[in-house]
Design a protein around this motif. Structure first.
Motif, short mmCIF file in Angstrom:
data_model
loop_
_atom_site.label_atom_id
_atom_site.label_comp_id
_atom_site.label_asym_id
_atom_site.label_seq_id
_atom_site.Cartn_x
_atom_site.Cartn_y
_atom_site.Cartn_z
N PRO A 101 0.99 -1.15 0.10
CA PRO A 101 -0.02 0.01 -0.14
C PRO A 101 0.96 1.27 -0.08
N LYS A 102 2.09 1.33 0.48
CA LYS A 102 3.02 2.36 0.48
C LYS A 102 4.33 1.94 0.49
N ALA A 146 -18.60 3.94 6.29
CA ALA A 146 -18.46 3.37 7.35
C ALA A 146 -17.80 1.90 7.26
N THR A 147 -17.60 1.39 5.96
CA THR A 147 -17.13 0.32 5.80
C THR A 147 -15.93 -0.04 6.57
N PRO A 148 -15.82 -1.08 7.15
CA PRO A 148 -14.61 -1.51 8.31
C PRO A 148 -13.47 -1.71 7.28
N VAL A 149 -12.06 -1.20 7.87
CA VAL A 149 -11.02 -1.46 7.20
C VAL A 149 -10.13 -2.04 8.09
N GLY A 150 -9.30 -2.97 8.07
CA GLY A 150 -8.37 -3.58 8.88
C GLY A 150 -6.79 -3.21 8.29
N ILE A 151 -5.87 -2.78 9.09
CA ILE A 151 -4.76 -2.69 8.69
C ILE A 151 -3.71 -3.48 9.47
N VAL A 152 -2.85 -4.31 8.94
CA VAL A 152 -1.95 -5.15 9.66
C VAL A 152 -0.75 -4.80 9.32
N CYS A 153 0.10 -4.34 10.10
CA CYS A 153 1.74 -4.20 9.89
C CYS A 153 2.61 -5.54 10.33
N ARG A 154 3.42 -5.94 9.71
CA ARG A 154 4.26 -6.77 10.25
C ARG A 154 3.57 -8.12 10.80
N ALA A 155 2.53 -8.61 10.14
CA ALA A 155 1.70 -9.79 10.81
C ALA A 155 2.95 -10.93 11.25
N MET A 156 2.80 -11.51 12.48
CA MET A 156 3.58 -12.56 12.83
C MET A 156 5.21 -12.38 12.78
N VAL A 216 -3.78 -3.84 3.89
CA VAL A 216 -4.78 -3.20 4.28
C VAL A 216 -6.02 -4.11 3.86
N ILE A 217 -6.95 -4.44 4.54
CA ILE A 217 -8.34 -5.45 4.15
C ILE A 217 -9.61 -4.50 4.18
N ILE A 218 -10.04 -4.01 3.19
CA ILE A 218 -11.52 -3.34 3.09
C ILE A 218 -12.72 -4.29 2.84
N GLY A 219 -13.36 -4.19 4.11
CA GLY A 219 -14.67 -5.13 3.97
C GLY A 219 -15.43 -5.06 2.77
N ASN A 220 -16.55 -5.92 2.80
CA ASN A 220 -17.45 -5.83 1.49
C ASN A 220 -18.67 -5.36 2.18
N SER A 221 -20.05 -5.05 1.79
CA SER A 221 -21.17 -4.39 2.30
C SER A 221 -21.57 -5.24 3.65
N GLN A 222 -21.22 -6.19 3.96
CA GLN A 222 -21.49 -7.00 4.89
C GLN A 222 -20.54 -7.23 6.03
#
Lengths: 267, 267
Positions: free
Chosen positions: B170-171, B193-203, B228-234
């Motif tokens: 992403p950057k 308001a769509t939820p977004v998850g950001i994960v840096c250096r997983a594990m 970066v994970i951007i949710g769907n409408s659900q």
């Protein structure tokens, strides 16, 4: 804990998952997958149920974890990709339970750790060489939980975007026409010579791979333990492999040892 | 061999990959990832190069394997997802080499095995709970090897298909505006308001996760080791988790122990 088992053979299960199984007091799962990890178990209680008893399996986990037991809910491939991680969290939410990761330090009803694994898409891609080297979509063809129109719309958008397309659940005993319908739709958008890889039972007993073209896809070798990978416009066959290139050609042709900065594959 | 290292910590490297490293005579890779697996090595020769020397690394592998040495080219996450599997195969093809899997029984210049791993998308998703439970797309925001218009077109099609969207790269230090441009484009199609998850250096050392919304995504915690994970409408947030449901609600509400056949999550 939700424990991903990877594709099948024990050499493809990460050590963290093996450790989680060893630490568990109760192991819960679909019969076939519980059988797969039985060699890794000692005196754990085992609750194995049939194919369509997902809700029951999750409820067993919630009940046992609520009673303070260490529970391992097993899921093949990666539990987070069409696997069990979602349903167990959905049910926790619906029942107003508070859950959190072990290291979170929060007040919770019980800890929940999702342990990832090698997903079927990665296991299948590895056997095919390198079909997923560029942007891809993952679509399940099971229309039991998703309207068929949604699935077809997604396939069409994936073709328009020239994504590599990974199909999960391409066929089951009761669903045999979906893959043909997808093929027909894709032939309206893509070259009939587009390479397609079919991988059955990646890294488990009975493994088989096949490279064909979009025009020649048949549902014959395909079953529920199969994934189908359809190339983008750049994907080409190389011996028994599929390669989706990533724009490096200028860098390795003619100047092998003098490449310029700027390429960006993760090392 | 192309050896996937998974996200980082040794408990997330599959045994087959550990074994391949142990068997290798030469280990080749990007310096950072070679350092990661040094504890697993004994007397192997190590060829570690910098960030942008991918072509050089692959050529070393081809030369050594051609001389009959057992070579392990390491790649973080899954080597088949924006990793090293593609480039090494591309270069084999360009140089007219014949390669095949060890068990293939073919006449080859050398054997090639791609060993899969836990991809960053699965590691990141596991830390976020269950964001990938429905159809998703994976898009790299690096425009060094792909035209920016192609990337934006794919983001737009992904939004139209209501896919969950996983963003790789992403950057970077030199690319800081792409994620903002994607956010702006997505806000034209999706609920802010769509939820977004950001994960840096997983594990790996320095792991951090963050749950926010599409409107509030900032590039601040994001770097090259982030997905970066951007949710769907659900997709909805649940505590510190993200859940993308899969249509089970009817099955677990009110009839927990009497569900009907037909649900289809892989066990």
């Amino acid at each position: 804990m939700v424990v991903s088992l990877g594709p099948g053979f024990p050499e493809y299960i990460i050590p963290r998952a093996q450790e989680a199984l060893a630490e568990a007091q109760v192991v819960v799962g679909y019969q076939t997958y519980v059988d797969l990890v039985r060699p890794l178990l000692t005196d754990q209680e085992v609750v194995a149920t049939g194919m369509t008893a997902e809700v029951k399996r999750c409820q067993v986990c919630l009940d046992r974890a609520g009673n303070g037991q260490r529970v391992a809910l097993v899921s093949s491939g990666d539990a987070g990709i069409y696997g069990m991680a979602g349903l167990v969290l959905e049910m926790c939410a619906a029942q107003g339970l508070k859950v959190g990761p072990p290291e979170g330090g929060l007040e919770v009803d019980f800890y929940l750790e999702v342990i990832p694994g090698v997903p079927a898409l990665a296991a299948g891609a590895a056997l095919l060489g390198a079909p997923l080297m560029h942007d891809f979509v993952t679509i399940s063809l099971s229309d039991l939980l998703t309207p068929w129109e949604t699935i077809m719309k997604r396939v069409e958008l994936a073709a328009q975007g020239d994504f590599v397309i990974v199909l999960y659940n391409p066929k089951s005993k009761k669903r045999d026409w979906q893959l043909g319908a997808v093929q027909e739709l894709l032939l309206r958008h893509k070259d009939p010579a587009t390479p397609v890889g079919i991988v059955c039972r990646a890294m488990r007993e009975g493994q088989a791979t096949m490279v064909t073209t979009l025009a020649d896809v048949t549902t014959e070798p395909v079953d529920m333990q199969t994934i189908v990978i359809i190339g983008n416009s750049q994907t080409h066959a190389y011996g028994q492999y599929l390669i989706t290139p990533r724009g490096y050609r200028d860098k390795y042709q003619g100047q092998v040892s003098g490449e310029k900065p700027g390429s960006r594959v993760r090392g």
